[in-house]
Each structure stands twice: as structure tokens, then as C-alpha cells.
Write a protein that holds these residues in place. Structure first.
Motif, mmCIF file in Angstrom:
data_model
loop_
_atom_site.group_PDB
_atom_site.id
_atom_site.type_symbol
_atom_site.label_atom_id
_atom_site.label_comp_id
_atom_site.label_asym_id
_atom_site.label_seq_id
_atom_site.Cartn_x
_atom_site.Cartn_y
_atom_site.Cartn_z
ATOM 1 N N ALA A 40 0.817 -1.221 0.000
ATOM 2 C CA ALA A 40 0.000 0.000 0.000
ATOM 3 C C ALA A 40 0.851 1.272 0.000
ATOM 4 O O ALA A 40 0.381 2.333 -0.404
ATOM 5 C CB ALA A 40 -0.936 0.006 1.203
ATOM 6 N N ARG A 41 2.076 1.160 0.445
ATOM 7 C CA ARG A 41 2.996 2.303 0.503
ATOM 8 C C ARG A 41 4.381 1.819 0.101
ATOM 9 O O ARG A 41 5.206 1.478 0.953
ATOM 10 C CB ARG A 41 3.041 2.891 1.900
ATOM 11 N N GLU A 76 -0.383 -6.018 3.101
ATOM 12 C CA GLU A 76 0.377 -7.002 2.337
ATOM 13 C C GLU A 76 1.771 -6.455 2.075
ATOM 14 O O GLU A 76 1.936 -5.268 1.800
ATOM 15 C CB GLU A 76 -0.342 -7.322 1.033
ATOM 16 N N TRP A 77 2.747 -7.340 2.162
ATOM 17 C CA TRP A 77 4.142 -6.989 1.961
ATOM 18 C C TRP A 77 4.710 -7.920 0.896
ATOM 19 O O TRP A 77 4.475 -9.126 0.921
ATOM 20 C CB TRP A 77 4.929 -7.167 3.254
ATOM 21 N N VAL A 116 0.541 -12.818 11.108
ATOM 22 C CA VAL A 116 1.322 -12.780 9.869
ATOM 23 C C VAL A 116 1.319 -14.166 9.229
ATOM 24 O O VAL A 116 1.573 -15.163 9.897
ATOM 25 C CB VAL A 116 2.780 -12.329 10.136
ATOM 26 N N ARG A 117 1.042 -14.180 7.906
ATOM 27 C CA ARG A 117 1.034 -15.448 7.166
ATOM 28 C C ARG A 117 1.704 -15.259 5.813
ATOM 29 O O ARG A 117 1.297 -14.410 5.021
ATOM 30 C CB ARG A 117 -0.398 -15.917 6.946
ATOM 31 N N PRO A 118 2.745 -16.043 5.513
ATOM 32 C CA PRO A 118 3.300 -16.030 4.152
ATOM 33 C C PRO A 118 2.297 -16.674 3.200
ATOM 34 O O PRO A 118 1.544 -17.577 3.596
ATOM 35 C CB PRO A 118 4.554 -16.898 4.258
ATOM 36 N N TYR A 119 2.270 -16.219 1.953
ATOM 37 C CA TYR A 119 1.401 -16.840 0.955
ATOM 38 C C TYR A 119 1.975 -16.613 -0.435
ATOM 39 O O TYR A 119 2.750 -15.684 -0.660
ATOM 40 C CB TYR A 119 -0.028 -16.297 1.039
ATOM 41 N N ASN A 125 4.507 -15.623 -6.710
ATOM 42 C CA ASN A 125 5.457 -14.839 -5.929
ATOM 43 C C ASN A 125 5.128 -15.027 -4.451
ATOM 44 O O ASN A 125 3.982 -15.297 -4.090
ATOM 45 C CB ASN A 125 5.357 -13.355 -6.284
ATOM 46 N N LEU A 126 6.117 -14.839 -3.588
ATOM 47 C CA LEU A 126 5.895 -14.961 -2.155
ATOM 48 C C LEU A 126 5.637 -13.586 -1.562
ATOM 49 O O LEU A 126 6.400 -12.638 -1.813
ATOM 50 C CB LEU A 126 7.109 -15.608 -1.479
ATOM 51 N N SER A 127 4.575 -13.466 -0.789
ATOM 52 C CA SER A 127 4.227 -12.230 -0.096
ATOM 53 C C SER A 127 3.821 -12.566 1.327
ATOM 54 O O SER A 127 3.740 -13.737 1.702
ATOM 55 C CB SER A 127 3.076 -11.508 -0.820
#
Length: 136
Positions: A40-41, A76-77, A116-119, A125-127
């Protein structure tokens, strides 16, 4: 195939997310860093050391760093590896498994008011998905 950071292992536990993989399509010499960018930023980035031996990399990040005071309910990162000259998106593409988003599910980790959850994204791609509130 476009150069990228090929993820081999994702270890979400004990308040950290540990990533292991290989640098694909680019020389792995030099100094590498793990970048985690808030979607988002995009100007908000977290930077961590990546250990590289040959083309293999390993890095970890504390999930507490992903808490943001101005966050909406869900943040989301995106994850990249960089040598300063190029940013390689972290993902898993060389295993011939398409649609990881629906079939590979990682456990959530909780820390006070953050989950927090990786997906994997629709492009494999991993986020990271972060939700405020420990009961998320």
C-alpha cells in the motif's frame, strides 16, 4: 525466464520468517539484502541481511517489524532480494506447480496484535499478509 529469487523453503516460526532459496538468472556475487515492501505504501521498506553462498541465499525477518501504526485491517508486503543494482522478486516458479496460492498454505504467527502469514500470489510470488488483532 526472468531472473528471480527462487524460494525453496519458508519457515514461519518463533516470531520469524526464515527464507531459503537460490538466485536464479543473475550472478550471485556481491552483497545481497532481503527487501520487504509494503504494497500500500511502496516507499515503506524493510531491509535485512541475506547470507549468500554460491547461488544459495538465506535470510530471516522478525514478524514484529511488520506492524504499522497507520495500518488498515489487512496489510500485504512483497519480498525481493537485491544486490543494489537489481531487485529480484521472490517466488517459486521452477517446480512446475501452478496455482500455489490455492494449494500451498503456511501457518499464521501471532504477536500481540498482529497475525502474519506467508502466501503465494496468483503469479507464484511470495508475499506476507498481516492482520491487526491477535484473534485474526
Amino acid at each position: 525466464m526472468k531472473p528471480h529469487a527462487e524460494i525453496a523453503e519458508v519457515w514461519p516460526r518463533d516470531g520469524y520468517i526464515r527464507l531459503v532459496g537460490r538466485i536464479h538468472g543473475r550472478p550471485a556475487d556481491g552483497s545481497w539484502r532481503l527487501l520487504v515492501t509494503r504494497r500500500a505504501r511502496a516507499e515503506q521498506r524493510l531491509d535485512y541481511r541475506a547470507r549468500v553462498e554460491g547461488d544459495r541465499f538465506e535470510s530471516e525477518l522478525p514478524i514484529a517489524d511488520l506492524a504499522v501504526p497507520d495500518g488498515a485491517g489487512v496489510e500485504e508486503w512483497d519480498i525481493h532480494l537485491t544486490d543494489g543494482a537489481a531487485e529480484l522478486r521472490a517466488g517459486r516458479r521452477l517446480d512446475d506447480i501452478c496455482g500455489k496460492k490455492k494449494i500451498m498454505v503456511f501457518p499464521r504467527q501471532l504477536t500481540q496484535d498482529l497475525s502474519v502469514r506467508p502466501y503465494y500470489t496468483v503469479k507464484d510470488n511470495l508475499s506476507l499478509e498481516c492482520r491487526t488483532g491477535a484473534a485474526s
